[in-house]
Write a protein that holds these residues in place. Structure first.
Motif, PDB file in Angstrom:
ATOM      1  N   VAL A  35      23.805 -25.076  -4.895  1.00  0.00           N
ATOM      2  CA  VAL A  35      25.054 -25.805  -4.628  1.00  0.00           C
ATOM      3  C   VAL A  35      26.065 -25.603  -5.764  1.00  0.00           C
ATOM      4  CG1 VAL A  35      26.067 -28.037  -4.044  1.00  0.00           C
ATOM      5  CG2 VAL A  35      23.686 -27.550  -3.418  1.00  0.00           C
ATOM      6  N   PHE A  36      27.224 -25.099  -5.408  1.00  0.00           N
ATOM      7  CA  PHE A  36      28.351 -24.988  -6.336  1.00  0.00           C
ATOM      8  C   PHE A  36      29.270 -26.166  -6.048  1.00  0.00           C
ATOM      9  CE2 PHE A  36      32.599 -23.089  -7.463  1.00  0.00           C
ATOM     10  CZ  PHE A  36      32.361 -22.980  -8.829  1.00  0.00           C
ATOM     11  N   VAL A  37      29.355 -27.097  -6.998  1.00  0.00           N
ATOM     12  CA  VAL A  37      30.049 -28.369  -6.779  1.00  0.00           C
ATOM     13  C   VAL A  37      31.516 -28.257  -7.195  1.00  0.00           C
ATOM     14  CG1 VAL A  37      30.088 -30.826  -7.336  1.00  0.00           C
ATOM     15  CG2 VAL A  37      27.894 -29.627  -7.133  1.00  0.00           C
ATOM     16  N   ILE A  38      32.408 -28.515  -6.242  1.00  0.00           N
ATOM     17  CA  ILE A  38      33.849 -28.473  -6.492  1.00  0.00           C
ATOM     18  C   ILE A  38      34.411 -29.876  -6.325  1.00  0.00           C
ATOM     19  CG2 ILE A  38      36.065 -27.504  -5.754  1.00  0.00           C
ATOM     20  CD1 ILE A  38      34.515 -25.083  -4.675  1.00  0.00           C
ATOM     21  N   GLY A  39      34.931 -30.439  -7.407  1.00  0.00           N
ATOM     22  CA  GLY A  39      35.484 -31.785  -7.371  1.00  0.00           C
ATOM     23  C   GLY A  39      36.970 -31.771  -7.065  1.00  0.00           C
ATOM     24  N   LEU A  40      37.426 -32.749  -6.271  1.00  0.00           N
ATOM     25  CA  LEU A  40      38.843 -32.907  -5.982  1.00  0.00           C
ATOM     26  C   LEU A  40      39.444 -33.866  -7.010  1.00  0.00           C
ATOM     27  CD1 LEU A  40      38.684 -33.159  -2.080  1.00  0.00           C
ATOM     28  CD2 LEU A  40      39.136 -31.146  -3.510  1.00  0.00           C
ATOM     29  N   ARG A  41      40.376 -33.358  -7.788  1.00  0.00           N
ATOM     30  CA  ARG A  41      40.956 -34.125  -8.885  1.00  0.00           C
ATOM     31  C   ARG A  41      41.537 -35.453  -8.382  1.00  0.00           C
ATOM     32  NH1 ARG A  41      44.392 -30.377 -11.187  1.00  0.00           N
ATOM     33  NH2 ARG A  41      42.621 -29.628 -12.421  1.00  0.00           N
ATOM     34  N   ASN A  42      41.297 -36.515  -9.168  1.00  0.00           N
ATOM     35  CA  ASN A  42      41.747 -37.883  -8.879  1.00  0.00           C
ATOM     36  C   ASN A  42      40.920 -38.563  -7.781  1.00  0.00           C
ATOM     37  OD1 ASN A  42      43.828 -37.637 -10.803  1.00  0.00           O
ATOM     38  ND2 ASN A  42      45.217 -36.791  -9.258  1.00  0.00           N
ATOM     39  N   PHE A  43      39.917 -37.870  -7.259  1.00  0.00           N
ATOM     40  CA  PHE A  43      39.040 -38.464  -6.255  1.00  0.00           C
ATOM     41  C   PHE A  43      37.574 -38.381  -6.686  1.00  0.00           C
ATOM     42  CE2 PHE A  43      42.811 -37.085  -3.943  1.00  0.00           C
ATOM     43  CZ  PHE A  43      43.140 -38.237  -3.251  1.00  0.00           C
TER      44      PHE A  43
END
Length: 272
Positions: A35-43
């Motif tokens: 799993v390559f985890v991509i975070g959504l900024r401010n969330f």
């Protein structure tokens, strides 16, 4: 350097707010996914420690990184609330997709359909987390010690009917029924709707049901319903007898805590 990983088991997980991204990430890994985890900024919660953080509209950065790693499979988890599209700053990769989303602002489902189609037109494939992580959704049946009675079954039937009706109109997913319809979910969201019900029902004995069903036209790969302990608290405060959700298509956040809270409050949870 050439990517030597098994591309069939690589996936990028785009993460919004709250607990669900943690659960999906861990479940995917338990099922053998890289799993390559991509975070959504401010969330995205920083405690998730994402591999990459992007802003809403920054799809080009994510696409470039996924392409470099040989990742074509994508999954989405976590809340982003009611976005104001005028605040989204799309990069060049995303601008065409966003234009299609804006063109389809008839409701959330039409917007999500445009989003999915736009992303997949770029060579990616989106998977529903519930299909890859079946341990995170309810199987059919009553989940709790408390069972629905005869009056509850009548409320359940009506609540499911109304939930499907408002879902077909792309209004909301949640409804509260106690012999009659007390509330339907609109722009205020589930929590706001339940607070309205709590105000109306102060002092009444426990009765009525909360239903949260998928929409008839809903693409199940994004924005699936979820319930957690916060939901249980709000439903209990509203004096309701139980909950009905779609089996296999409603995430349960922290299952053991949810079931314990429901049993303590003498509430039922039915997945159908």
């Amino acid at each position: 350097m050439k990517n030597t990983k098994d591309n069939d088991k690589q996936i990028a997980l785009f993460c919004g707010a709250k607990r669900l991204p943690f659960l999906v990430r861990d479940s995917l890994r338990a099922h053998g996914w890289d799993v390559f985890v991509i975070g959504l900024r401010n969330f995205c919660d920083p405690a998730l420690k994402p591999d990459l953080v992007i802003r809403i509209g920054g799809g080009g950065t994510a696409a470039k990184e996924c392409k470099k790693r040989g990742i074509t499979k994508l999954c989405f988890a976590g809340a982003i609330g009611h976005l104001n599209l005028s605040d989204v700053r799309p990069d060049l990769w995303s601008i065409g997709i966003l234009a299609k989303v804006i063109k389809n602002q008839r409701g959330y489902e039409s917007m999500f359909a445009a989003l999915i189609a736009g992303i997949e037109s770029k060579g990616f494939k989106i998977f529903g987390a519930q299909d890859l992580c079946p341990d995170l959704v309810f199987k059919p049946g009553v989940q709790t010690k408390t069972k629905p009675g005869k009056a509850d079954l009548a409320d359940i039937k009506r609540a499911v009917e109304v939930s499907k009706l408002i879902g077909a109109a792309d209004i909301g997913q949640s409804v509260v029924v106690d012999k009659q319809v007390l509330a339907v979910e609109a722009a205020e969201g589930t929590s706001g709707m339940l607070k309205r019900v709590e105000e109306v029902r102060k002092g009444r004995k426990q009765s009525g049901v909360f239903a949260k069903m998928i929409k008839p036209q809903q693409d199940l790969r994004i924005d699936l319903p979820a319930i957690g302990t916060d939901t249980l608290r709000d439903i209990a405060a509203a004096g309701l007898r139980g909950i009905v959700v779609d089996a296999g298509n409603c995430f349960v956040i922290d299952r053991d805590e949810v079931l314990a809270a429901a049993n303590k409050a003498n509430m039922f949870i039915l997945a159908k």
